[in-house]
Design a protein around this motif. Structure first.
Motif, short mmCIF file in Angstrom:
data_model
loop_
_atom_site.label_atom_id
_atom_site.label_comp_id
_atom_site.label_asym_id
_atom_site.label_seq_id
_atom_site.Cartn_x
_atom_site.Cartn_y
_atom_site.Cartn_z
N ARG A 112 57.64 -38.93 43.16
CA ARG A 112 57.46 -37.93 44.22
C ARG A 112 58.27 -38.29 45.46
NH1 ARG A 112 52.06 -38.39 42.53
NH2 ARG A 112 51.54 -39.59 44.39
N GLU A 148 61.01 -40.10 45.58
CA GLU A 148 62.43 -39.91 45.29
C GLU A 148 62.80 -38.43 45.28
OE1 GLU A 148 63.75 -42.05 41.83
OE2 GLU A 148 63.18 -43.98 42.70
N ALA A 149 61.91 -37.58 44.80
CA ALA A 149 62.16 -36.14 44.80
C ALA A 149 62.24 -35.63 46.24
CB ALA A 149 61.08 -35.40 44.03
N ARG A 150 61.31 -36.09 47.08
CA ARG A 150 61.32 -35.70 48.49
C ARG A 150 62.60 -36.18 49.17
NH1 ARG A 150 56.60 -37.90 51.75
NH2 ARG A 150 55.54 -37.38 49.84
N ARG A 151 62.99 -37.41 48.88
CA ARG A 151 64.22 -37.98 49.45
C ARG A 151 65.43 -37.17 49.00
NH1 ARG A 151 67.36 -41.65 46.87
NH2 ARG A 151 69.02 -42.48 48.13
N SER A 152 65.46 -36.78 47.73
CA SER A 152 66.57 -35.99 47.20
C SER A 152 66.63 -34.63 47.89
CB SER A 152 66.40 -35.81 45.70
OG SER A 152 67.43 -35.02 45.17
N ASP A 153 65.46 -33.99 48.10
CA ASP A 153 65.43 -32.70 48.79
C ASP A 153 65.96 -32.83 50.21
OD1 ASP A 153 64.37 -31.55 46.54
OD2 ASP A 153 62.30 -31.52 47.29
N ARG A 154 65.54 -33.87 50.90
CA ARG A 154 66.01 -34.08 52.28
C ARG A 154 67.51 -34.35 52.31
NH1 ARG A 154 61.20 -37.81 54.87
NH2 ARG A 154 59.66 -36.13 55.03
N ASP A 199 69.70 -33.25 50.12
CA ASP A 199 70.36 -31.96 49.85
C ASP A 199 70.38 -31.11 51.12
OD1 ASP A 199 70.76 -32.67 47.23
OD2 ASP A 199 69.06 -31.51 46.44
N GLU A 200 69.29 -31.11 51.87
CA GLU A 200 69.22 -30.34 53.12
C GLU A 200 70.23 -30.87 54.14
OE1 GLU A 200 65.96 -29.40 56.64
OE2 GLU A 200 65.27 -30.17 54.71
N SER A 221 73.70 -29.84 53.14
CA SER A 221 73.88 -28.40 53.42
C SER A 221 74.16 -28.18 54.90
CB SER A 221 72.64 -27.64 52.98
OG SER A 221 72.74 -26.28 53.33
#
Length: 163
Positions: free
Chosen positions: A129, A131-137, A139-140, A143
């Motif tokens: 979880r 790592e997923a949150r870190r990946s989302d951040r 990506d943001e 962007s």
């Protein structure tokens, strides 16, 4: 009376196992097997009896080497404390008691292993979880950075029109 010793091939044949099994048991259980002048293993009757018990615990009771090692240590302690008078006087009741203690210890080890496995699984989920949150951040952030770069590359006139 002179004690009789058996070479590894003879001991393996007596016990119905391969020689590598005896070497494995000696190493993993830290058995003290005597050696002759050529450093070949030689097994006494007592060693054969011990190995017979080990194979019985392994094959019939399904104990792993850790549980067997603990059982051997318990037997050594009880011999040292004179709880068991001699190997010939050991009653079925005493052997059953030893076996039950071994089984209890093995069950405790299995439950500890289960708890540790559950804790590891929980930590793996938590790590996933995070790592997923870190990946989302990440990506943001990428962007936002790309948008800023796109804005820099536009002419001053197009930037004015947007405002």
């Amino acid at each position: 009376m002179k004690e009789i010793y058996y070479k590894i091939g003879e001991a393996a044949e007596m016990l119905g196992v391969e020689q590598y099994t005896l070497r494995y048991l000696e190493t993993t259980l830290k058995l003290k097997i005597k050696r002759d002048e050529r450093s070949d293993r030689i097994y006494s009757e007592e060693d054969i009896d011990t190995l017979r018990l080990i194979l019985q615990l392994k094959n019939e009771k399904g104990l792993n080497t850790t549980a067997i090692k603990m059982a051997l240590e318990n037997m050594e302690e009880s011999h040292e404390a004179n709880i068991v008078p001699s190997e010939y006087d050991t009653s079925l009741e005493q052997i059953t008691g030893f076996t039950n203690r071994i089984i209890e210890q093995n069950n405790e080890l299995l439950s500890q292993n289960k708890r540790l496995t559950e804790q590891i699984s929980h930590l793996d989920d938590k790590l996933s979880r995070l790592e997923a949150r870190r990946s989302d951040r990440l990506d943001e952030l990428i962007s936002l950075w790309r948008n800023e770069q796109d804005d820099r590359n536009k002419s001053w006139l197009s930037r004015l029109k947007r405002k």
